[in-house]
Write an enzyme that holds these catalytic residues in place. Structure first.
Site, PDB file in Angstrom:
ATOM      1  N   ASP A   1      23.365   4.222 -13.864  1.00 30.66           N
ATOM      2  CA  ASP A   1      24.551   4.116 -14.709  1.00 30.66           C
ATOM      3  C   ASP A   1      24.319   4.484 -16.162  1.00 30.66           C
ATOM      4  O   ASP A   1      25.254   4.550 -16.940  1.00 30.66           O
ATOM      5  CB  ASP A   1      25.101   2.690 -14.657  1.00 30.66           C
ATOM      6  CG  ASP A   1      24.226   1.713 -15.428  1.00 30.66           C
ATOM      7  OD1 ASP A   1      23.004   1.920 -15.444  1.00 30.66           O
ATOM      8  OD2 ASP A   1      24.762   0.754 -16.008  1.00 30.66           O
TER       9      ASP A   1
ATOM     10  N   CYS B   1      45.645  31.321  10.154  1.00 31.27           N
ATOM     11  CA  CYS B   1      44.494  30.846  10.929  1.00 31.27           C
ATOM     12  C   CYS B   1      43.205  31.129  10.167  1.00 31.27           C
ATOM     13  O   CYS B   1      43.216  31.661   9.055  1.00 31.27           O
ATOM     14  CB  CYS B   1      44.460  31.513  12.306  1.00 31.27           C
ATOM     15  SG  CYS B   1      44.062  33.269  12.232  1.00 31.27           S
TER      16      CYS B   1
ATOM     17  N   CYS C   1      42.541  34.642   8.827  1.00 31.81           N
ATOM     18  CA  CYS C   1      43.170  34.937   7.535  1.00 31.81           C
ATOM     19  C   CYS C   1      42.286  34.415   6.410  1.00 31.81           C
ATOM     20  O   CYS C   1      42.071  35.086   5.389  1.00 31.81           O
ATOM     21  CB  CYS C   1      44.537  34.276   7.443  1.00 31.81           C
ATOM     22  SG  CYS C   1      45.717  34.798   8.690  1.00 31.81           S
TER      23      CYS C   1
ATOM     24  N   ASP D   1      19.543   7.841 -17.028  1.00 31.24           N
ATOM     25  CA  ASP D   1      19.539   8.122 -15.589  1.00 31.24           C
ATOM     26  C   ASP D   1      19.990   9.547 -15.283  1.00 31.24           C
ATOM     27  O   ASP D   1      19.831  10.023 -14.160  1.00 31.24           O
ATOM     28  CB  ASP D   1      20.469   7.146 -14.844  1.00 31.24           C
ATOM     29  CG  ASP D   1      19.985   5.708 -14.916  1.00 31.24           C
ATOM     30  OD1 ASP D   1      18.754   5.514 -14.951  1.00 31.24           O
ATOM     31  OD2 ASP D   1      20.821   4.796 -14.932  1.00 31.24           O
TER      32      ASP D   1
ATOM     33  N   ASP E   1      18.414   2.214  -9.752  1.00 29.10           N
ATOM     34  CA  ASP E   1      18.016   1.761 -11.076  1.00 29.10           C
ATOM     35  C   ASP E   1      18.272   0.253 -11.155  1.00 29.10           C
ATOM     36  O   ASP E   1      19.229  -0.247 -10.564  1.00 29.10           O
ATOM     37  CB  ASP E   1      18.843   2.490 -12.140  1.00 29.10           C
ATOM     38  CG  ASP E   1      18.508   2.031 -13.536  1.00 29.10           C
ATOM     39  OD1 ASP E   1      17.319   1.979 -13.865  1.00 29.10           O
ATOM     40  OD2 ASP E   1      19.448   1.713 -14.288  1.00 29.10           O
TER      41      ASP E   1
END
Length: 757
Positions: free
Chosen positions: A637, A11, A14, A641, A439
């Site tokens: 990309d 649980c 623990c 960037d 961009d």
């Protein structure tokens, strides 16, 4: 981050215990434990042996998940996602049910409804007690794991859910044994009234039913938890096992682990591509749905990249390996999904704080309940029943699973659709973004220059214009030249030879074609070598206003035409931007273009705001300024960037972009479509909504269930809760939380009409 498998957790208590002991180790910077995947992520300089030793000292087991060559085999788990829990629970459950049925027949069927008994039990109450004691004892032995784990937790001062179950079952059984011995004394005294009284004090069936019903819940929970890791298992199963490599002119089948960078391998129709590579010979269509979620095959030719686990659907190809083993795209995706599962979302901190003290508080409430009922004059048996009900209805598991199951399922949905979240925190934050900075080149636009307009002038045909343009531009490497050359090839224009070719930097090109002087360039350059018609300026302004770059052509100092070139927007850009705006996100376009061209592209895309003239090194500063207005996601990309992706609250990299951009980003879109930006936000918001639902029901269940079990509503409404019903509720609560999280698999990630808030 080093990842480990952790065993023995039952649980959230623990989970909290393991995190606490590992965080206390010198050299550990952070530790995150997942109850869902029974995994642990540790950052820092502490050795694996030291970490594993600390976990074992706390009463749990641990093994390293991603070994290196130096890792001892004794601390490695080769198959961390294999479901070993469900088969064991099924066997325990089957044996428990088989024994529970005859026990319930006697304890409830006969006592409540006077069902007939076998002769050896008829009228013999002591024998009935011994019969119940033995069967309940067998069921307790079958489910001994609850007692071993529960009391071990008490010894280590970290009580868990198993502790609650073990205490409840032990209290019921122990009190029933006391009642049985008291009954034998009453039999010896021929006190029939006392015999019947103690007969009603047996809770053997409660002890047995508690264990059986919680095992039912545990089995359902284990099966559902298994389904939450289906996406990760599916990705792992995609990993090819063999490859056909070329050894000279000989084909040789080897294990994929033996393939090295630079090896040439053969891929036939229907084969899985074993490693990442570049096509050297042949062409084909490759199904990349395993990585991108896109079902339409992608055409591959010499020089194109191919990725491991994608499927060659048609032609024969010879490829050269560029990335193998842990460096392949598939391995990177598996690593991202796995690492995200090993992290925690900020929202999980609420449940973690509660879970850390939950079990001790429940044990305290059970003791108070027991004492309170004794003080009010109730019987010892009644007080025990109320205390046991409190113990077995309380469920820390539901709290502990509320967040990680939703994160895992949401992460899996994203992976199946080519959307990869690197951490759980980012998965939560993505749904909170208020500004999306996109961009332009390669994100809003295709990043590929194309011819959009061909305007011939002064009695020159379009074919003649294209012939002159093709002859000039074929000797240039400029992107605009490439666009014009590609356009000429598409229209089967004949390539003619030029002489005295010259590049005029910043202006254009000049050469001789069949003895005539030909030139190409911008308006300023061409106007200096020809008597340009003033009406042409209107065409140039109009084309520029549409976001296009006009290239003028002259022959013998006479203007012969204009070819306009543009980086066109992607087909799905307007729809993607519209979806983001509909979700209440302010969309900004960043570009280095001039104001006129930028506004033209922005008008086509439908963005809210344009920031033009941004130099590559200026994007990060723009993002910093936007962050003053709200949560910002940067979508890009390119290499330039990367600083902006890192600076933004959420960096989103287009998958076809550079490795640097992908490494710098928090979210990777494998399909390179900005519609997936909206899809990522949609997944995040649905996941957070699901977590809120899970946390609500987990808290609501315990807030209502514990007072009901304690008997708080007895005086007002006469409501009491039998321990068996409490156990059933506890067993099913976690199953309900996990099942609710599995509903995330139904998300329509690209449905712009779906609920997003």
């Amino acid at each position: 981050m080093e990842q480990y498998n952790v065993t023995g957790m039952s649980c959230a208590a623990c989970q909290a215990r393991v995190e606490k002991v590992v965080n206390a180790i010198d050299g550990v910077e952070s530790c995150t434990v997942s109850l869902l995947t029974n995994s642990m992520g540790v950052e820092g300089s502490a050795s694996p042996e030291e970490i594993i030793k600390a976990v074992e000292a706390a009463g749990y087991g641990a093994s390293i998940k991603k070994p290196d060559k130096e890792t001892p085999a004794s601390i490695v788990n080769d198959d961390p996602l294999k479901d070993t829990e469900t088969p064991v629970l099924k066997k325990r459950l089957t044996a428990s049910v088989i024994l529970l049925i005859p026990l319930m027949y006697v304890s409830m069927g006969h006592m409540l409804w006077n069902w007939p008994l076998p002769p050896f039990l008829t009228g013999n109450h002591v024998a009935m007690g011994l019969y119940e004691l033995l069967i309940a004892g067998f069921i307790m032995v079958i489910n001994q794991k609850f007692f071993v784990s529960g009391f071990k937790g008490l010894i280590h001062r970290s009580p868990n859910m198993d502790t609650l179950v073990a205490l409840g079952a032990t209290a019921s059984y122990a009190y029933s044994v006391y009642a049985l011995f008291a009954m034998t004394a009453a039999v010896m005294d021929s006190n029939t009234e006392q015999v019947m009284y103690y007969m009603d004090q047996f809770y053997f069936e409660s002890a047995a039913a508690i264990l059986t019903l919680i095992t039912v819940g545990k089995t359902l929970e284990a099966r559902s938890k298994g389904r939450t890791t289906d996406a990760l298992k599916s990705l792992m199963e995609l990993t090819p096992k063999t490859a056909v490599i070329l050894d000279g002119d000989t084909e040789k089948t080897v294990s994929v682990d033996e393939v090295k960078v630079g090896d040439k391998f053969v891929v036939r129709p229907g084969d899985n591509i074993p490693v990442d590579g570049i096509v050297k010979e042949g062409e084909s269509a490759v199904n990349e749905s395993a990585l991108t979620g896109e079902s339409i095959p992608v055409e591959k030719q010499t020089g194109d990249k191919v990725s491991a686990a994608t499927i060659n659907t048609s032609g024969y190809m010879v490829c050269e390996a560029t990335k193998v083993g842990e460096d392949t795209t598939l391995a990177g995706i598996i690593r991202m999904v796995s690492d995200a599962a090993a992290t925690k979302a900020p929202i999980a901190k609420i449940a973690d704080r509660v879970s850390g003290v939950f079990v001790p508080v429940v044990i305290g409430i059970a003791l108070v309940t027991f004492i309170a009922w004794l003080l009010t004059g109730q019987t010892f048996g009644y007080a025990v029943a109320r205390a046991v009900s409190v113990l077995v209805i309380s469920c820390p598991c539901a709290l502990g699973l509320a967040t990680p199951v939703a994160i895992m399922v949401g992460n899996g949905v994203g992976a199946k659709n080519g959307i990869l979240f690197k951490t759980a925190a980012i998965q939560e934050l993505t749904g909170k973004i208020q500004i999306a900075a996109l961009d332009k080149t390669g994100t809003i636009t295709t990043g590929i220059m194309r011819v959009t307009d061909v305007i011939s002038l002064n009695d020159i045909s379009e074919k003649e214009l294209l012939e002159a343009a093709y002859a000039l531009e074929s000797k240039s490497e400029h992107p605009i030249s490439k666009a014009i050359v590609d356009h000429a090839k598409e229209h089967d224009i004949r390539l003619r030879e030029t002489t005295e070719f010259e590049v005029l930097s910043g202006n254009g090109l000049r050469a001789k074609l069949d003895g005539a002087d030909v030139a190409a360039g911008n308006a300023r350059f061409i106007s200096g070598i020809t008597d340009q018609d003033l009406s042409i300026s209107e065409n140039i302004d109009e084309l520029s206003g549409q976001g296009k770059t006009p290239v003028l052509f002259a022959k013998n100092n006479k203007l012969i035409g204009i070819i306009a070139v543009a980086d066109t927007i992607k087909e799905d850009t307007p729809q993607a931007v519209g979806e983001l705006r509909k979700m209440g996100i302010h969309v900004v376009m960043l570009t280095g273009d001039n104001e006129i061209t930028a506004k033209a592209i922005a008008g086509q895309a439908g963005v809210d705001e344009v920031i033009a003239g941004v130099l590559p090194d200026g994007k990060e500063a723009v993002i910093r300024k936007l962050m003053e207005q709200g949560k910002v996601a940067m979508v890009g990309d390119g290499i330039n960037d990367a600083p902006a992706l890192t600076r933004a609250d959420v960096g989103i990299a287009i998958g076809a972009g550079t490795d640097i951009a992908i490494d710098a980003a928090d979210v990777v879109l494998m399909k390179s479509s900005i519609r997936d930006v909206a899809a990522a936000v949609r997944i995040s918001r649905a996941t957070i909504r699901n977590i809120h639902e899970n946390l609500f029901w987990a808290f609501f269940y315990n807030v209502i269930g514990i007072p009901l079990a304690a008997g708080c509503f007895t005086a007002a409404f006469g409501w009491t809760l039998n321990p068996m019903f409490g156990a059933a509720a506890m067993g099913l609560s976690s199953f309900c939380v996990v099942s609710n999280a599995l509903r995330l698999n139904l998300i329509k990630v690209h449905d712009g009409t779906a609920k997003t808030t």
